[in-house]
Write an enzyme that holds these catalytic residues in place. Structure first.
Site, PDB file in Angstrom:
ATOM      1  N   GLU A   1       0.842  -1.204   0.000  1.00 12.73           N
ATOM      2  CA  GLU A   1       0.000   0.000   0.000  1.00 12.73           C
ATOM      3  C   GLU A   1       0.877   1.254   0.000  1.00 12.73           C
ATOM      4  O   GLU A   1       0.600   2.231  -0.706  1.00 12.73           O
ATOM      5  CB  GLU A   1      -0.913   0.010   1.231  1.00 12.73           C
ATOM      6  CG  GLU A   1      -1.826  -1.201   1.333  1.00 12.73           C
ATOM      7  CD  GLU A   1      -1.237  -2.324   2.173  1.00 12.73           C
ATOM      8  OE1 GLU A   1      -2.016  -3.097   2.735  1.00 12.73           O
ATOM      9  OE2 GLU A   1       0.014  -2.417   2.257  1.00 12.73           O
TER      10      GLU A   1
ATOM     11  N   CYS B   1       0.326   1.890   7.124  1.00 10.80           N
ATOM     12  CA  CYS B   1      -0.281   2.047   5.792  1.00 10.80           C
ATOM     13  C   CYS B   1      -1.664   2.684   5.898  1.00 10.80           C
ATOM     14  O   CYS B   1      -2.072   3.454   5.020  1.00 10.80           O
ATOM     15  CB  CYS B   1      -0.358   0.705   5.089  1.00 10.80           C
ATOM     16  SG  CYS B   1       1.259   0.087   4.542  1.00 10.80           S
TER      17      CYS B   1
END
Length: 335
Positions: free
Chosen positions: A268, A297
């Site tokens: 991510e 993330c």
């Protein structure tokens, strides 16, 4: 589309297959596959030997073996006709495809006998008694044997061949017209489509932890992709550059324990950074990721303005999930 043809002796199976071939269908005969096997074994090609070798192959490699071989011959975007299907498992394997349909061709017994006598093949039966005896050989109770009657019962369509070949051809053409647009593969949903791409992206991972992939999408257009691994220009984790991953693989630290530094970036994180690197806004975008984001993330997702995260597998990070919820970032688990 793939049309499977089944039926008893002289019912008109081959005629239907020939009509379909005239319509540019590729013909794949299970019997031809068996004939090739008999040639390899240097045995005579007789009906009895075809039955025998077919039973042997199903016993050795699985009752759906001939279907698997036949499907290897299928050309993408072309129509095919499969003949000589004689085991229920073969049908079950084929019906896993959305573009397959099984058709049984039927004809009165005495009519079929007249056709057999007229074609005058040496090994063909000459009486109803002989015909019934021959057909009994193709109705075994063995799971790996020929079960022609049971296969016929699995057919979705019945073509009645009790008249002329001209009428049978008309019925065959009508069959294709009726089913051409029904027997097409369903397109994946947008969610399935993008998640399958994320699954492909993760294969580029050079991290020794579980491979993960992510992509950012807006208006059904991919903005960026990312996978977990070392930063640009840094030796790969799989080459020993990450101390923590190496220690984990050697059993010195447990998964989820961060007592040693990890130099790998998450999927991510990489997807967001790549968008920024290329000057692409992620505001109001959607992220597809193979794993639920971790806490770090999740913070990046929020600050990147991503409005929804769609995941395939949930990661046990309650705080990350709570953060996304508080920031009104929708989290959805893809079934």
């Amino acid at each position: 589309m793939i049309i499977g043809i089944t039926g008893l002796y002289a019912s008109g199976k081959d005629a239907v297959a020939e009509f379909l071939q005239k319509m540019n269908f590729y013909h794949v005969s299970f019997s031809d596959i068996l004939r090739e096997e008999l040639k390899k074994k240097r045995k005579r090609i007789t009906r009895d030997n075809l039955i025998k070798v077919g039973n042997e192959l199903r016993t050795q490699y699985g009752s759906d073996f001939l279907s698997r071989l036949a499907l290897e011959k299928v050309k993408d975007g072309e129509n095919h006709v499969f003949t000589s299907i004689r085991n229920p498992s073969e049908v079950e394997r084929l019906t896993e495809r959305e573009d397959f349909i099984l058709v049984t061709v039927v004809s009165p017994e005495r009519t079929r006998l007249k056709r057999i006598i007229k074609r005058n093949r040496e090994s063909d039966p000459k009486t109803l008694k002989e015909l019934r005896k021959k057909e009994s050989l193709e109705n075994s109770t063995s799971p790996n044997g020929q079960q022609l009657e049971n296969v016929g019962k699995m057919a979705k369509i019945t073509l009645n061949n009790d008249s002329t070949l001209e009428k049978l051809e008309i019925k065959t053409k009508k069959l294709v017209e009726d089913w051409l647009f029904k027997l097409q593969d369903n397109r994946p949903s947008w969610d399935d489509y993008f998640m399958s791409i994320a699954e492909t992206v993760k294969q580029r991972s050079n991290c020794m932890c579980p491979k993960k992939g992510a992509l950012i999408v807006r208006d059904r257009q991919i903005l960026s992709t990312g996978y977990n691994g070392t930063p640009k220009g840094i030796d790969h984790c799989t080459d020993g550059s990450c101390q923590r991953c190496t220690s984990r693989q050697l059993g010195r630290v447990k998964s989820g324990v961060y007592s040693e530094p990890c130099i790998c970036a998450h999927s991510e994180e990489n997807a967001i950074v790549q968008a920024a690197y290329n000057g692409t806004s992620t505001k109001d975008a959607i992220m597809y990721t193979t794993f639920t984001p971790c806490i770090n993330c999740a913070k990046m997702v929020i600050n990147a303005g991503i409005r929804e995260v769609i995941v395939k597998v949930t990661y046990p990070d309650d705080l990350a999930i709570q953060l996304l919820k508080e920031a009104n970032v929708k989290l959805r688990i893809l079934d």
